[in-house]
Scaffold this motif. Structure first.
Motif, PDB file in Angstrom:
ATOM      1  N   HIS A 217       0.839  -1.202   0.000  1.00 55.04           N
ATOM      2  CA  HIS A 217       0.000   0.000   0.000  1.00 55.04           C
ATOM      3  C   HIS A 217       0.878   1.258   0.000  1.00 55.04           C
ATOM      4  O   HIS A 217       1.948   1.279   0.611  1.00 55.04           O
ATOM      5  CB  HIS A 217      -0.889  -0.018   1.248  1.00 55.04           C
ATOM      6  N   PRO A 218       0.446   2.331  -0.653  1.00 52.93           N
ATOM      7  CA  PRO A 218       1.253   3.565  -0.685  1.00 52.93           C
ATOM      8  C   PRO A 218       1.657   4.070   0.695  1.00 52.93           C
ATOM      9  O   PRO A 218       2.776   4.575   0.862  1.00 52.93           O
ATOM     10  CB  PRO A 218       0.326   4.561  -1.398  1.00 52.93           C
ATOM     11  N   VAL A 219       0.762   3.913   1.699  1.00 56.70           N
ATOM     12  CA  VAL A 219       1.095   4.415   3.023  1.00 56.70           C
ATOM     13  C   VAL A 219       2.246   3.641   3.651  1.00 56.70           C
ATOM     14  O   VAL A 219       3.015   4.184   4.456  1.00 56.70           O
ATOM     15  CB  VAL A 219      -0.157   4.390   3.944  1.00 56.70           C
ATOM     16  N   MET A 220       2.404   2.370   3.268  1.00 56.31           N
ATOM     17  CA  MET A 220       3.495   1.560   3.792  1.00 56.31           C
ATOM     18  C   MET A 220       4.782   1.770   2.999  1.00 56.31           C
ATOM     19  O   MET A 220       5.886   1.656   3.543  1.00 56.31           O
ATOM     20  CB  MET A 220       3.115   0.081   3.768  1.00 56.31           C
ATOM     21  N   LYS A 221       4.661   2.073   1.718  1.00 60.24           N
ATOM     22  CA  LYS A 221       5.851   2.255   0.887  1.00 60.24           C
ATOM     23  C   LYS A 221       6.683   3.455   1.321  1.00 60.24           C
ATOM     24  O   LYS A 221       7.882   3.529   1.046  1.00 60.24           O
ATOM     25  CB  LYS A 221       5.445   2.390  -0.584  1.00 60.24           C
ATOM     26  N   GLU A 222       6.054   4.401   1.992  1.00 58.73           N
ATOM     27  CA  GLU A 222       6.765   5.591   2.444  1.00 58.73           C
ATOM     28  C   GLU A 222       7.581   5.351   3.710  1.00 58.73           C
ATOM     29  O   GLU A 222       8.374   6.207   4.100  1.00 58.73           O
ATOM     30  CB  GLU A 222       5.751   6.720   2.700  1.00 58.73           C
ATOM     31  N   LEU A 223       7.360   4.211   4.367  1.00 61.91           N
ATOM     32  CA  LEU A 223       7.964   3.951   5.675  1.00 61.91           C
ATOM     33  C   LEU A 223       9.070   2.916   5.588  1.00 61.91           C
ATOM     34  O   LEU A 223       9.150   2.137   4.630  1.00 61.91           O
ATOM     35  CB  LEU A 223       6.879   3.466   6.649  1.00 61.91           C
ATOM     36  N   ARG A 224       9.911   2.879   6.618  1.00 55.91           N
ATOM     37  CA  ARG A 224      10.981   1.876   6.706  1.00 55.91           C
ATOM     38  C   ARG A 224      10.480   0.715   7.549  1.00 55.91           C
ATOM     39  O   ARG A 224      10.053   0.895   8.694  1.00 55.91           O
ATOM     40  CB  ARG A 224      12.224   2.486   7.352  1.00 55.91           C
ATOM     41  N   TRP A 225      10.561  -0.485   7.012  1.00 52.65           N
ATOM     42  CA  TRP A 225      10.153  -1.689   7.724  1.00 52.65           C
ATOM     43  C   TRP A 225      10.647  -2.904   6.955  1.00 52.65           C
ATOM     44  O   TRP A 225      11.032  -2.810   5.799  1.00 52.65           O
ATOM     45  CB  TRP A 225       8.626  -1.768   7.880  1.00 52.65           C
ATOM     46  N   ARG A 226      10.650  -4.031   7.621  1.00 52.66           N
ATOM     47  CA  ARG A 226      10.901  -5.329   6.976  1.00 52.66           C
ATOM     48  C   ARG A 226       9.848  -6.306   7.472  1.00 52.66           C
ATOM     49  O   ARG A 226       9.239  -6.083   8.529  1.00 52.66           O
ATOM     50  CB  ARG A 226      12.296  -5.864   7.317  1.00 52.66           C
ATOM     51  N   ALA A 227       9.633  -7.384   6.734  1.00 48.02           N
ATOM     52  CA  ALA A 227       8.629  -8.370   7.143  1.00 48.02           C
ATOM     53  C   ALA A 227       9.130  -9.777   6.852  1.00 48.02           C
ATOM     54  O   ALA A 227       9.817 -10.012   5.856  1.00 48.02           O
ATOM     55  CB  ALA A 227       7.307  -8.127   6.423  1.00 48.02           C
ATOM     56  N   VAL A 228       8.774 -10.705   7.746  1.00 46.42           N
ATOM     57  CA  VAL A 228       9.035 -12.127   7.557  1.00 46.42           C
ATOM     58  C   VAL A 228       7.704 -12.855   7.679  1.00 46.42           C
ATOM     59  O   VAL A 228       7.036 -12.775   8.714  1.00 46.42           O
ATOM     60  CB  VAL A 228      10.035 -12.678   8.593  1.00 46.42           C
ATOM     61  N   LEU A 229       7.316 -13.546   6.605  1.00 40.97           N
ATOM     62  CA  LEU A 229       6.091 -14.348   6.604  1.00 40.97           C
ATOM     63  C   LEU A 229       6.530 -15.806   6.695  1.00 40.97           C
ATOM     64  O   LEU A 229       6.970 -16.401   5.705  1.00 40.97           O
ATOM     65  CB  LEU A 229       5.283 -14.105   5.330  1.00 40.97           C
TER      66      LEU A 229
END
Length: 380
Positions: A217-229
């Motif tokens: 989502h655009p709101v998440m693309k602006e932020l720094r994060w990583r994810a593990v599924l």
């Protein structure tokens, strides 16, 4: 737990009884969330000086040439126990679909042999599974649950299913929420990039498609994060979807993780997300609370019995990727919000979901079962 009071002599007799045996599809290693729960129970019981044995009734997955002999082997083990350890309690874990079909056979054997046995229902929507079966099979399923000495439900929804749909005497129903071992106090996090984790089978039911849309989502693309599924299922398919959404540099999908690797992952994470469409009570949610993660999930199954919205976690509507993205963005960008949910969630876990409390409730259950009269071999 609502059970009859026991006399002192009954309690002494129960506590000196032979060990409990659990019957799990796939055992502890290949039984998914059920297997992980039973593995936790067996490990904690062993540390407390009581043996809980585990018997696999299916194998790693359902495959008739190998699964049917394994089910037969479980029945033979039960028959041997009836001879060498007649007071043993047989704790039979059941879900819908093929699991119910196998447990119809196993519980019939338990009744024929006169074994003390408990049924433990784990399912994300057992009432729908039951409704899809023939009238004859529904009759057999009702009989299976009604003839168990006690039945364990994960939450109040499943308790209602057992009473209203399956006709189980409410005095023989125990509600036992899932639990996990305490990993210990959370270490201070110094990483600048928040880590989001998902634990469970990668599937539509677990909301993985909505999760990928939320992460892109655009709101998440602006932020720094990583994810593990982390989970089994069609992992390669979801990896391809993540790549198509330009998420491959941020999202990792390592497949199913064992207990130690799961604990290590949670120790370095910040947020636990599980946007499921249906659950009983997800082990992942309890893992998140135990590790002091900010939990984001949906109001399904017994989750509202574990999470208080805005206090010990956050709820988002089922299937709403925009709402999920907004909740994740809020936590990613607000360390104080994460810290608040972390502290409250872990405190809630310690009060209500500890292994010690769970084992004590199981002991009370087994004492009540042991006080029941045993049937003779061959009794209907």
């Amino acid at each position: 737990m609502r059970m009859k009071a026991l006399t002192d002599s009954q309690i002494v007799a129960a506590r000196s009884a032979a060990p409990v045996r659990h019957y799990v599809p796939g055992g502890c290693e290949n039984g998914g969330g059920i297997g992980r729960l039973v593995g936790y129970i067996a490990s904690a019981a062993r540390e407390a000086g009581r043996a809980h044995l585990v018997t696999d009734t299916r194998g790693p997955r359902w495959f008739a040439p190998t699964s049917l002999p394994r089910l037969l082997g479980a029945i033979l083990i039960m028959a041997r126990d009836r001879i060498v350890a007649p007071e043993r309690i047989h704790h039979i874990h059941v879900a819908g679909r093929g699991s119910t079909s196998r447990k119809l056979i196993l519980t019939q054997a338990a009744r024929f042999l006169g074994c003390l046995h408990v049924l433990h229902l784990h399912d994300y929507d057992y009432s729908t599974d039951f409704a899809a079966r023939s009238l004859h099979r529904q009759l057999l399923i009702r009989r299976m649950f009604q003839h168990a000495h006690y039945v364990v439900a994960l939450g109040q929804r499943d308790r209602a299913t057992l009473v209203r749909l399956l006709g189980v005497d409410e005095r023989r129903i125990v509600v036992a929420h899932n639990c996990v071992p305490d990993p210990g106090p959370r270490s201070a996090r110094t990483a600048e990039t928040p880590l989001i984790v998902f634990l469970g089978r990668l599937s539509e039911r677990k909301g993985v498609t909505e999760l990928l849309f939320a992460l892109s989502h655009p709101v998440m693309k602006e932020l720094r994060w990583r994810a593990v599924l982390a989970g089994d299922g069609p992992v390669e398919d979801y990896r391809r979807r993540a790549t198509a959404m330009a998420l491959s540099n941020r999202v990792e999908m390592p497949g199913w993780l064992g207990v130690d690797d799961t604990r290590a992952l949670c120790a370095r994470a910040d947020i636990l997300v599980l946007p499921s469409h249906a659950e009983g009570m997800a082990m992942a949610v309890i893992e998140g609370l135990a590790h002091g993660l900010a939990v984001v999930t949906t109001r399904v199954g017994a989750h509202e019995e574990a999470i208080s919205d805005g206090k010990t976690g956050l709820f988002v509507p089922v299937g709403d990727s925009d709402a999920l993205a907004a909740a994740l963005a809020k936590l990613v960008s607000d360390p104080e919000a994460r810290k608040h949910l972390s502290a409250k969630g872990r405190a809630h876990f310690l009060r209500h979901f500890s292994m010690k409390a769970y084992l004590q409730s199981l002991e009370r259950l087994y004492e009540a079962v042991s006080a029941q009269p045993q049937s003779k071999v061959g009794a209907p």
